[in-house]
Design a protein around this motif. Structure first.
Motif, PDB file in Angstrom:
ATOM      1  N   TYR A 178     -14.384  18.963   4.416  1.00  0.00           N
ATOM      2  CA  TYR A 178     -13.184  18.141   4.274  1.00  0.00           C
ATOM      3  C   TYR A 178     -12.105  18.845   3.462  1.00  0.00           C
ATOM      4  O   TYR A 178     -12.378  19.417   2.406  1.00  0.00           O
ATOM      5  CB  TYR A 178     -13.555  16.815   3.604  1.00  0.00           C
ATOM      6  N   LEU A 179     -10.873  18.798   3.977  1.00  0.00           N
ATOM      7  CA  LEU A 179      -9.708  19.345   3.292  1.00  0.00           C
ATOM      8  C   LEU A 179      -8.679  18.229   3.165  1.00  0.00           C
ATOM      9  O   LEU A 179      -8.365  17.545   4.144  1.00  0.00           O
ATOM     10  CB  LEU A 179      -9.113  20.510   4.096  1.00  0.00           C
ATOM     11  N   PHE A 180      -8.146  18.046   1.947  1.00  0.00           N
ATOM     12  CA  PHE A 180      -7.155  17.011   1.678  1.00  0.00           C
ATOM     13  C   PHE A 180      -5.861  17.701   1.250  1.00  0.00           C
ATOM     14  O   PHE A 180      -5.857  18.501   0.325  1.00  0.00           O
ATOM     15  CB  PHE A 180      -7.663  16.093   0.564  1.00  0.00           C
ATOM     16  N   ILE A 181      -4.768  17.411   1.961  1.00  0.00           N
ATOM     17  CA  ILE A 181      -3.477  18.028   1.678  1.00  0.00           C
ATOM     18  C   ILE A 181      -2.495  16.937   1.258  1.00  0.00           C
ATOM     19  O   ILE A 181      -2.317  15.945   1.974  1.00  0.00           O
ATOM     20  CB  ILE A 181      -2.917  18.754   2.922  1.00  0.00           C
ATOM     21  N   TYR A 182      -1.845  17.135   0.099  1.00  0.00           N
ATOM     22  CA  TYR A 182      -0.914  16.138  -0.430  1.00  0.00           C
ATOM     23  C   TYR A 182       0.433  16.793  -0.734  1.00  0.00           C
ATOM     24  O   TYR A 182       0.491  17.825  -1.405  1.00  0.00           O
ATOM     25  CB  TYR A 182      -1.508  15.528  -1.699  1.00  0.00           C
ATOM     26  N   ARG A 183       1.490  16.190  -0.217  1.00  0.00           N
ATOM     27  CA  ARG A 183       2.869  16.651  -0.457  1.00  0.00           C
ATOM     28  C   ARG A 183       3.044  18.150  -0.190  1.00  0.00           C
ATOM     29  O   ARG A 183       3.605  18.882  -1.005  1.00  0.00           O
ATOM     30  CB  ARG A 183       3.323  16.300  -1.860  1.00  0.00           C
ATOM     31  N   CYS A 184       2.551  18.588   0.935  1.00  0.00           N
ATOM     32  CA  CYS A 184       2.725  19.983   1.360  1.00  0.00           C
ATOM     33  C   CYS A 184       3.376  19.986   2.743  1.00  0.00           C
ATOM     34  O   CYS A 184       3.180  19.069   3.532  1.00  0.00           O
ATOM     35  CB  CYS A 184       1.378  20.702   1.473  1.00  0.00           C
ATOM     36  N   LYS A 243       0.831  -1.208   0.000  1.00  0.00           N
ATOM     37  CA  LYS A 243       0.000   0.000   0.000  1.00  0.00           C
ATOM     38  C   LYS A 243       0.868   1.262   0.000  1.00  0.00           C
ATOM     39  O   LYS A 243       0.637   2.194   0.759  1.00  0.00           O
ATOM     40  CB  LYS A 243      -0.947   0.012   1.204  1.00  0.00           C
ATOM     41  N   ASP A 244       1.887   1.281  -0.870  1.00  0.00           N
ATOM     42  CA  ASP A 244       2.859   2.372  -0.861  1.00  0.00           C
ATOM     43  C   ASP A 244       2.770   3.291  -2.075  1.00  0.00           C
ATOM     44  O   ASP A 244       3.596   4.178  -2.248  1.00  0.00           O
ATOM     45  CB  ASP A 244       4.280   1.806  -0.752  1.00  0.00           C
ATOM     46  N   SER A 245       1.766   3.122  -2.917  1.00  0.00           N
ATOM     47  CA  SER A 245       1.640   3.976  -4.098  1.00  0.00           C
ATOM     48  C   SER A 245       1.365   5.415  -3.688  1.00  0.00           C
ATOM     49  O   SER A 245       0.495   5.688  -2.868  1.00  0.00           O
ATOM     50  CB  SER A 245       0.506   3.475  -4.991  1.00  0.00           C
ATOM     51  N   SER A 246       2.142   6.350  -4.267  1.00  0.00           N
ATOM     52  CA  SER A 246       1.907   7.776  -4.025  1.00  0.00           C
ATOM     53  C   SER A 246       1.071   8.406  -5.127  1.00  0.00           C
ATOM     54  O   SER A 246       0.902   9.624  -5.163  1.00  0.00           O
ATOM     55  CB  SER A 246       3.246   8.515  -3.923  1.00  0.00           C
ATOM     56  N   VAL A 247       0.567   7.582  -6.037  1.00  0.00           N
ATOM     57  CA  VAL A 247      -0.256   8.087  -7.132  1.00  0.00           C
ATOM     58  C   VAL A 247      -1.693   8.244  -6.641  1.00  0.00           C
ATOM     59  O   VAL A 247      -2.282   7.321  -6.096  1.00  0.00           O
ATOM     60  CB  VAL A 247      -0.212   7.136  -8.348  1.00  0.00           C
ATOM     61  N   PRO A 279      -0.023   7.950   0.800  1.00  0.00           N
ATOM     62  CA  PRO A 279       1.201   8.390   1.470  1.00  0.00           C
ATOM     63  C   PRO A 279       1.434   9.897   1.308  1.00  0.00           C
ATOM     64  O   PRO A 279       1.066  10.484   0.298  1.00  0.00           O
ATOM     65  CB  PRO A 279       2.305   7.590   0.748  1.00  0.00           C
ATOM     66  N   LYS A 280       2.035  10.510   2.335  1.00  0.00           N
ATOM     67  CA  LYS A 280       2.388  11.932   2.328  1.00  0.00           C
ATOM     68  C   LYS A 280       1.167  12.832   2.177  1.00  0.00           C
ATOM     69  O   LYS A 280       1.227  13.884   1.547  1.00  0.00           O
ATOM     70  CB  LYS A 280       3.416  12.229   1.235  1.00  0.00           C
ATOM     71  N   SER A 281       0.049  12.408   2.760  1.00  0.00           N
ATOM     72  CA  SER A 281      -1.164  13.230   2.714  1.00  0.00           C
ATOM     73  C   SER A 281      -1.833  13.246   4.084  1.00  0.00           C
ATOM     74  O   SER A 281      -1.571  12.385   4.921  1.00  0.00           O
ATOM     75  CB  SER A 281      -2.147  12.707   1.659  1.00  0.00           C
ATOM     76  N   THR A 282      -2.681  14.241   4.281  1.00  0.00           N
ATOM     77  CA  THR A 282      -3.434  14.386   5.527  1.00  0.00           C
ATOM     78  C   THR A 282      -4.845  14.829   5.187  1.00  0.00           C
ATOM     79  O   THR A 282      -5.046  15.659   4.308  1.00  0.00           O
ATOM     80  CB  THR A 282      -2.785  15.456   6.441  1.00  0.00           C
ATOM     81  N   GLY A 283      -5.820  14.269   5.884  1.00  0.00           N
ATOM     82  CA  GLY A 283      -7.203  14.724   5.773  1.00  0.00           C
ATOM     83  C   GLY A 283      -7.532  15.580   6.982  1.00  0.00           C
ATOM     84  O   GLY A 283      -7.180  15.215   8.110  1.00  0.00           O
ATOM     85  N   ILE A 284      -8.164  16.708   6.769  1.00  0.00           N
ATOM     86  CA  ILE A 284      -8.508  17.603   7.884  1.00  0.00           C
ATOM     87  C   ILE A 284      -9.991  17.947   7.795  1.00  0.00           C
ATOM     88  O   ILE A 284     -10.482  18.333   6.725  1.00  0.00           O
ATOM     89  CB  ILE A 284      -7.665  18.891   7.851  1.00  0.00           C
ATOM     90  N   LEU A 285     -10.692  17.787   8.887  1.00  0.00           N
ATOM     91  CA  LEU A 285     -12.089  18.172   8.980  1.00  0.00           C
ATOM     92  C   LEU A 285     -12.147  19.552   9.610  1.00  0.00           C
ATOM     93  O   LEU A 285     -11.650  19.764  10.718  1.00  0.00           O
ATOM     94  CB  LEU A 285     -12.841  17.154   9.839  1.00  0.00           C
ATOM     95  N   ILE A 286     -12.712  20.521   8.873  1.00  0.00           N
ATOM     96  CA  ILE A 286     -12.798  21.902   9.356  1.00  0.00           C
ATOM     97  C   ILE A 286     -14.270  22.301   9.382  1.00  0.00           C
ATOM     98  O   ILE A 286     -14.887  22.493   8.337  1.00  0.00           O
ATOM     99  CB  ILE A 286     -12.016  22.865   8.436  1.00  0.00           C
ATOM    100  N   ASP A 287     -14.830  22.386  10.571  1.00  0.00           N
ATOM    101  CA  ASP A 287     -16.247  22.769  10.730  1.00  0.00           C
ATOM    102  C   ASP A 287     -17.151  21.948   9.808  1.00  0.00           C
ATOM    103  O   ASP A 287     -18.042  22.477   9.147  1.00  0.00           O
ATOM    104  CB  ASP A 287     -16.426  24.267  10.478  1.00  0.00           C
TER     105      ASP A 287
END
Length: 200
Positions: free
Chosen positions: A183-189, A77-81, A172-180
């Motif tokens: 949904y916000l998805f951040i990848y390679r930041c 489960k290591d695909s960054s695509v 990989p290298k992503s985060t999900g954030i719930l804001i009020d």
């Protein structure tokens, strides 16, 4: 009889605490379910190293997932695509910074564009604070500011909310954030998430 009533009350209170203790977690699970079955109305943006938008796509039915075709093997489960379904169409992305925001979120970058300088001299008990913060993340979220930068450290976006919680994703290298509730998805930041009280 009195003992049975006490047990019933304790049981109901325990169930209520368990249910309430995961309010944000339940909301996040609901968002993932909604994303899988009908998609979320979202805007997808990719950025270059200078935080300039390279492309932007808006869709009423967007789903984000890891493209497991590129996993090294079945167990890795290591695909960054990233495979992003937008309506009946799809796109694949890997490499550059990407932010995907649900409709209703606002980038307030200009309000927090200056570098953050925090000086907090209050004493506290770190172990207890850590436990409280973890509980708040799952239960109700916290009043936070999210400063997002490109991979070379150039600021590119800022979000804030009264109920903010962070979650892992299968990409990989992503985060999900719930804001009020959005949904916000951040990848390679690069990003830093502050309690809002620290930056006010």
């Amino acid at each position: 009889m009195k003992h049975k009533k006490q047990l019933l009350v304790v049981g109901l209170l325990s169930m209520t605490v368990i249910m309430l203790s995961g309010c944000q977690d339940i909301m996040n699970s609901f968002k993932q379910f909604e994303q899988s079955f009908k998609g979320l109305e979202m805007t997808v943006r990719t950025y270059d190293e200078q935080s300039q938008v390279m492309d932007q796509i808006q869709g009423k039915s967007v789903k984000i997932e890891r493209d497991d075709t590129f996993d090294t093997d079945e167990d890795s489960k290591d695909s960054s695509v990233i495979q992003i379904t937008v309506g009946r169409n799809e796109m694949h992305h890997v490499g550059s910074s990407m932010i995907i925001e649900e409709k209703g979120l606002t980038n307030i970058f200009d309000e927090y564009a200056d570098k953050v300088d925090i000086n907090n001299t209050k004493r506290s008990v770190p172990m207890i604070n850590s436990m409280v913060n973890d509980f708040s993340n799952s239960f109700k979220g916290k009043n936070k500011v999210i400063l997002i930068r490109s991979q070379n450290g150039t600021p590119l976006a800022t979000y804030a909310g009264n109920k903010v919680s962070m979650y892992s994703t299968d990409v990989p290298k992503s985060t999900g954030i719930l804001i009020d509730g959005k949904y916000l998805f951040i990848y390679r930041c690069d990003y830093t998430i502050y309690d809002k009280a620290l930056v006010d």
